[in-house]
Design a protein around this motif. Structure first.
Motif, PDB file in Angstrom:
ATOM      1  N   CYS A   1      -1.111   0.474  -6.565  1.00 19.41           N
ATOM      2  CA  CYS A   1      -0.045  -0.278  -5.887  1.00 19.41           C
ATOM      3  C   CYS A   1      -0.021  -1.702  -6.439  1.00 19.41           C
ATOM      4  O   CYS A   1       0.781  -2.534  -6.012  1.00 19.41           O
ATOM      5  CB  CYS A   1      -0.253  -0.266  -4.378  1.00 19.41           C
ATOM      6  SG  CYS A   1       1.281  -0.428  -3.438  1.00 19.41           S
TER       7      CYS A   1
ATOM      8  N   HIS B   1      -2.139  -4.240  -6.139  1.00 23.11           N
ATOM      9  CA  HIS B   1      -2.508  -5.345  -5.250  1.00 23.11           C
ATOM     10  C   HIS B   1      -3.375  -6.390  -5.946  1.00 23.11           C
ATOM     11  O   HIS B   1      -3.451  -7.525  -5.487  1.00 23.11           O
ATOM     12  CB  HIS B   1      -3.184  -4.812  -3.984  1.00 23.11           C
ATOM     13  CG  HIS B   1      -2.248  -4.038  -3.090  1.00 23.11           C
ATOM     14  ND1 HIS B   1      -2.602  -3.543  -1.868  1.00 23.11           N
ATOM     15  CD2 HIS B   1      -0.949  -3.683  -3.264  1.00 23.11           C
ATOM     16  CE1 HIS B   1      -1.564  -2.914  -1.317  1.00 23.11           C
ATOM     17  NE2 HIS B   1      -0.567  -2.970  -2.159  1.00 23.11           N
TER      18      HIS B   1
ATOM     19  N   GLU C   1      -4.044  -3.190   3.502  1.00 18.07           N
ATOM     20  CA  GLU C   1      -2.612  -2.928   3.698  1.00 18.07           C
ATOM     21  C   GLU C   1      -2.330  -1.439   3.684  1.00 18.07           C
ATOM     22  O   GLU C   1      -1.548  -0.933   4.482  1.00 18.07           O
ATOM     23  CB  GLU C   1      -1.781  -3.625   2.609  1.00 18.07           C
ATOM     24  CG  GLU C   1      -0.280  -3.633   2.875  1.00 18.07           C
ATOM     25  CD  GLU C   1       0.448  -2.365   2.465  1.00 18.07           C
ATOM     26  OE1 GLU C   1       1.457  -2.013   3.103  1.00 18.07           O
ATOM     27  OE2 GLU C   1       0.011  -1.698   1.500  1.00 18.07           O
ATOM     28  N   GLU C   2      -2.989  -0.733   2.762  1.00 14.37           N
ATOM     29  CA  GLU C   2      -2.642   0.671   2.522  1.00 14.37           C
ATOM     30  C   GLU C   2      -3.005   1.601   3.668  1.00 14.37           C
ATOM     31  O   GLU C   2      -2.230   2.472   4.033  1.00 14.37           O
ATOM     32  CB  GLU C   2      -3.328   1.179   1.250  1.00 14.37           C
ATOM     33  CG  GLU C   2      -2.892   0.483  -0.031  1.00 14.37           C
ATOM     34  CD  GLU C   2      -1.479   0.851  -0.459  1.00 14.37           C
ATOM     35  OE1 GLU C   2      -0.831   1.666   0.213  1.00 14.37           O
ATOM     36  OE2 GLU C   2      -1.021   0.294  -1.465  1.00 14.37           O
TER      37      GLU C   2
ATOM     38  N   HIS D   1       2.159   4.048  -6.631  1.00 10.37           N
ATOM     39  CA  HIS D   1       1.115   4.970  -6.163  1.00 10.37           C
ATOM     40  C   HIS D   1       0.926   6.146  -7.135  1.00 10.37           C
ATOM     41  O   HIS D   1       0.636   7.258  -6.703  1.00 10.37           O
ATOM     42  CB  HIS D   1       1.396   5.523  -4.746  1.00 10.37           C
ATOM     43  CG  HIS D   1       1.163   4.513  -3.655  1.00 10.37           C
ATOM     44  ND1 HIS D   1       0.994   4.838  -2.333  1.00 10.37           N
ATOM     45  CD2 HIS D   1       1.054   3.163  -3.701  1.00 10.37           C
ATOM     46  CE1 HIS D   1       0.809   3.742  -1.614  1.00 10.37           C
ATOM     47  NE2 HIS D   1       0.857   2.711  -2.435  1.00 10.37           N
TER      48      HIS D   1
HETATM   49 ZN    ZN Z   1       0.931   0.828  -1.637  1.00 12.99          ZN
END
Ligand code: ZN
Ligand code: ZN
Length: 394
Positions: A98, A100, A133-134, A345
């Motif tokens: 993702c 991050h 977050e995920e 993802h």
């Molecule tokens: Zn994500």
């Protein structure tokens, strides 16, 4: 007039600042990328990020909100308080699919680059480290624990496949479901059994029927996590995990009830007993603040990127940034780091998050964020307008 030329000069200065930090920021991003950590376990990432901020004159609070990998680094003092949010958790098996790592490095990069604007106009720049977050909606927990209460503005840039000023994110909540039946020999005494797997399959069928008649953008999806033990035993237990999403909170509430009806109906039909619980964390839809989106878009455009206001792919997911956007004027723009066919993802996106395009995205995101901080600190009336829009949006 004088302030206008001041801002222009400061924007050049903050861009130069990002360029001068380029090597360290890319290194920080790749270190996080090659050490992926799951939600609430991001000790290395949080350590490196806070170290970087502290080394650049930020005062640090670690482990805020009773979350060991959350943090807050601040520079300056007083109002307005402009926050840049960082995420740094990875995905199981996929690592930083993702991107991050890029969010984290661009956030601290933007924070440090914004220092001259704080020195010139006053106010506070704060970088808030938001874990998990995920998987666990870290920001939703931090909202409840008051982490964003004193903020005037909150911003974060997420990597993607388009440059966009806004993100469309749906309200969502997870649902865990279990059916309890009665085991029996599936051939010798099927009449004695109550089939918990059938209850689950009927639920899927009911949800599939429901799906055709729900509002656009709403989503219902799930998996079976237990479907029985052996083919010759009537399954006495089944379990599944589902996610329900909708464009707004009101429709989410309505849809949750209708989804639940699918499960209770299946329980009645099969005689299995239903147990369920809704996830503790509920993601709110993301309110994009128009003033902030406009400013960010202009600043990113000035770096030579073609910025869309809304993502052309009309992709919807959910993010805990939505919960922050219910509390304070906020934006979560996207920065392109991969060709449009690459899916977030996926392993390909993880590769992009460590690529040269990823680094370019990181630097441009940091610059555009810091330039937006310049706009906000130089123009109290802009902050006031953003707040007014926020109140109207609610
Ligand atoms: Zn994500
Ligand atoms: Zn993400």
């Amino acid at each position: 007039m004088e302030q206008g030329s001041d801002s222009a000069e400061l924007k050049t200065q903050v861009k130069d600042e990002v360029d001068s930090q380029q090597r360290r920021l890319i290194e920080l991003s790749s270190r996080i990328h090659s050490n992926p950590e799951l939600g609430f376990q991001e000790t290395k990432a949080a350590g490196w990020l806070t170290q970087y901020l502290e080394g650049n004159g930020f005062s640090l609070e670690r482990g805020i909100c009773e979350l060991p990998t959350a943090f807050r680094g601040s520079y300056g003092g007083g109002k307005p308080v402009i926050a840049i949010l960082a995420e740094y958790d990875a995905l199981p098996d996929l690592g930083h699919a993702c991107g991050h790592n890029l969010i984290a490095a661009s956030a601290v990069g933007a924070g440090v680059a914004s220092k001259p604007a704080v020195d010139r106009f006053g106010g506070t720049i704060t970088v808030i480290g938001t874990p998990a977050e995920e998987l666990y909606g870290g920001k939703a927990i931090m909202v409840e624990r008051g982490a964003f209460r004193d903020l005037d503005i909150a911003m974060m840039v997420h990597p993607g496949v388009y440059d966009t000023a806004t993100t469309q994110a749906l309200a969502c909540q997870t649902l865990d479901v279990e059916f309890f039946g009665q085991a029996a020999h599936a051939a010798a005494h099927p009449e004695a059994g109550i089939n918990a797997l059938d209850a689950m399959l009927l639920s899927f069928t009911a949800i599939n029927s429901l799906r055709q008649h729900i509002k656009d953008k709403a989503r219902i999806h799930g998996i079976i996590t237990d479907g029985g033990e052996a083919a010759n035993v009537v399954p006495a237990h089944s379990a599944g995990n589902f996610i329900v999403r909708a464009e707004d909170d009101t429709y989410l509430d309505e849809l949750k009830q209708r989804v639940l009806d699918c499960f209770t109906g299946a329980a009645t039909a099969t005689g299995a007993r239903l147990e369920y619980h809704w996830g503790e964390v509920r993601y709110s839809p993301l309110h994009n603040n128009p003033t902030l989106a406009q400013l960010f878009s202009q600043n990113l455009q000035s770096l030579g990127r073609d910025v869309h206001f809304v993502s052309p792919d009309k992709a919807f997911a959910s993010t805990d940034m939505g919960n922050v956007s219910q509390l304070v004027p906020a934006i979560q723009p996207k920065i392109a780091i991969a060709p449009v066919e690459v899916i977030v993802h996926s392993p390909e996106f993880a590769t992009a998050a460590a690529s040269e395009a990823g680094s370019r995205g990181l630097l441009d995101a940091a610059k555009a964020l810091a330039m937006t901080v310049v706009d906000l600190l130089a123009g109290p009336e802009i902050v006031a307008r953003a707040k007014e829009e926020f109140t109207q949006q609610k």
